[in-house]
Design an enzyme around this catalytic site. Structure first.
Site, short mmCIF file in Angstrom:
data_model
loop_
_atom_site.label_atom_id
_atom_site.label_comp_id
_atom_site.label_asym_id
_atom_site.label_seq_id
_atom_site.Cartn_x
_atom_site.Cartn_y
_atom_site.Cartn_z
N LYS A 162 0.93 -1.27 0.02
CA LYS A 162 0.00 0.07 -0.12
C LYS A 162 0.52 1.39 -0.37
O LYS A 162 0.27 2.25 -0.37
CB LYS A 162 -0.86 0.09 1.12
CG LYS A 162 -2.09 -0.81 1.34
CD LYS A 162 -3.50 -0.22 0.37
CE LYS A 162 -4.43 -1.95 0.49
NZ LYS A 162 -5.83 -0.71 -0.52
N SER A 214 -9.02 -0.72 6.06
CA SER A 214 -8.70 -1.63 7.15
C SER A 214 -7.64 -1.79 8.24
O SER A 214 -7.60 -2.56 9.21
CB SER A 214 -8.74 -2.90 6.78
OG SER A 214 -8.19 -2.94 5.74
N GLU A 219 -9.62 -14.18 -3.92
CA GLU A 219 -10.90 -13.67 -2.73
C GLU A 219 -10.68 -14.65 -1.99
O GLU A 219 -11.05 -15.68 -2.18
CB GLU A 219 -11.85 -13.82 -4.15
CG GLU A 219 -11.55 -11.80 -4.77
CD GLU A 219 -13.54 -11.41 -4.71
OE1 GLU A 219 -13.57 -10.11 -4.37
OE2 GLU A 219 -13.69 -12.50 -6.06
N GLY A 256 -15.68 -13.23 0.52
CA GLY A 256 -15.74 -11.29 -0.22
C GLY A 256 -15.49 -11.96 -1.22
O GLY A 256 -14.85 -11.35 -1.68
N ASP A 284 -16.95 -10.17 -3.77
CA ASP A 284 -17.91 -9.62 -4.86
C ASP A 284 -16.79 -9.07 -5.94
O ASP A 284 -17.14 -9.13 -7.07
CB ASP A 284 -17.65 -8.36 -4.29
CG ASP A 284 -16.07 -7.88 -3.85
OD1 ASP A 284 -15.41 -8.46 -2.47
OD2 ASP A 284 -15.62 -6.34 -4.41
N SER A 339 0.61 -9.75 -0.61
CA SER A 339 1.06 -8.71 -0.50
C SER A 339 1.35 -7.44 1.08
O SER A 339 1.56 -6.19 1.20
CB SER A 339 -0.66 -7.72 -0.66
OG SER A 339 -1.51 -8.59 0.10
#
Length: 331
Positions: free
Chosen positions: A63, A88, A214, A218, A220, A314
């Site tokens: 990030k 989060s 995923e 979750g 989506d 990640s």
């Protein structure tokens, strides 16, 4: 395998040139993280695997790339007023550190149940933390209202072109070091890392398969790609808190529906097993979200598995107690 519908080509909101520009901007500020190899892993899955270890990035996750790329483009006036974000955990830390590096301040909206280590790290970088209930509150609305009230510039965790371009630099580095790949496997939350990676990878070689992972709880993005439009689900209850998105980002989805080849799902138990494998055999610590690409390989979710595969691991932001809780027992 997911058969993704690709709409007619339009002007790309983020390009390979944008990712390369971001790479130049973060050079010397973000870490160029290592790419690890493991003969044990290769033999186990039957492929040559290249692991891009973003758990060694500043703040412990990818990030920082996107946050710094976006924050460093703000005007002196914007930096003087401060930066807002909602996250989060990992984007929170990334914005907090970016603000500190640039002589600015940060106010971060975080869920009440954010892992303690992530909140403490965010505050440790000098940010003010405002909490909310992720199951009843709307973090976007809270963040936007906070930014407007205080005159702050909001940097969202994924739905922003400079954030997406910054995240794509990890894939750029991986290809530069590993050479040609047949597939790249990337975790998916809001879709920023996947969108940035896909932009970089497909811009260099359209034949490379882009695969998102995923948690099954979750899904989506998988549902959205299959439907050809953004689909919202209840806020996922998953150990992969960095992937607990209820709907893909508008911008990230517009990119991923054009460039992503497949989305695969992994179970909570499979994520735990990947975390254990990474610790015991690779000697690295991964948080649940960071372990999902490895989980996909170990649980044979990527089929057919091509000869040369890259994984972006990640992040590794997890405290000792939580790691022991998740990984201490038998599979």
């Amino acid at each position: 395998m997911t058969s993704t519908h690709r709409p007619p080509t339009a002007a790309a909101p983020v390009t390979l040139a944008d990712v390369r520009d971001a790479a130049a901007r973060i050079d010397g500020v973000a870490h160029r993280t290592p790419v690890l190899r493991s003969r044990t892993l290769d033999d186990l899955v039957g492929a040559e695997v290249h692991l891009k270890c973003e758990n060694f990035q500043r703040v412990g996750a990818f990030k920082f790339r996107g946050a710094y790329n976006a924050a460093s483009r703000l005007t002196p006036e914007q930096l003087a007023k401060g930066i807002a974000a909602y996250s989060s955990g990992n984007h929170a830390q990334a914005v907090a550190l970016s603000a500190r590096e640039l002589g600015s301040t940060a106010v971060i909206v975080m869920p009440e149940d954010t892992p303690r280590s992530k909140r403490e790290a965010t505050e440790g970088y000098g940010a003010e933390v405002v909490t909310y209930d992720r199951y009843t509150g709307d973090r976007v609305a809270i963040g936007e209202a906070l930014a407007a009230d205080r005159g702050l510039t909001l940097i969202p965790p994924y739905d922003h072109p400079h954030v997406i371009a910054g995240q794509g630099t990890a894939a750029l580095e991986l290809l530069d070091e590993a050479g040609p790949l047949d597939a790249l496997v990337v975790p998916v939350g809001g879709g920023g890392l996947l969108a940035g990676s896909a932009t970089a990878v497909k811009g260099l070689d359209s034949a490379i398969r882009m695969i998102g992972v995923e948690p099954a709880a979750g899904d989506d993005t998988k549902r959205s790609l299959e439907a050809g439009e953004r689909v919202a689900i209840p806020v996922p209850r998953t150990i992969a808190d960095g992937q607990a998105a209820s709907v893909p980002g508008e911008l990230t989805f517009s990119i991923n529906r054009r460039l992503v080849d497949d989305i695969v799902l992994v179970t909570e138990d499979a994520i735990r097993e990947a975390m254990r494998f990474a610790f015991e055999r690779l000697k690295i610590v991964l948080e649940p979200s960071g372990a999902t690409p490895l989980s996909a390989l170990l649980s044979a979710r990527v089929t057919p598995l091509p000869p040369r595969v890259g994984l972006i691991l990640s992040g590794g932001n997890i405290d000792t107690a939580r790691f022991a809780e998740l990984c201490g027992g038998a599979p």
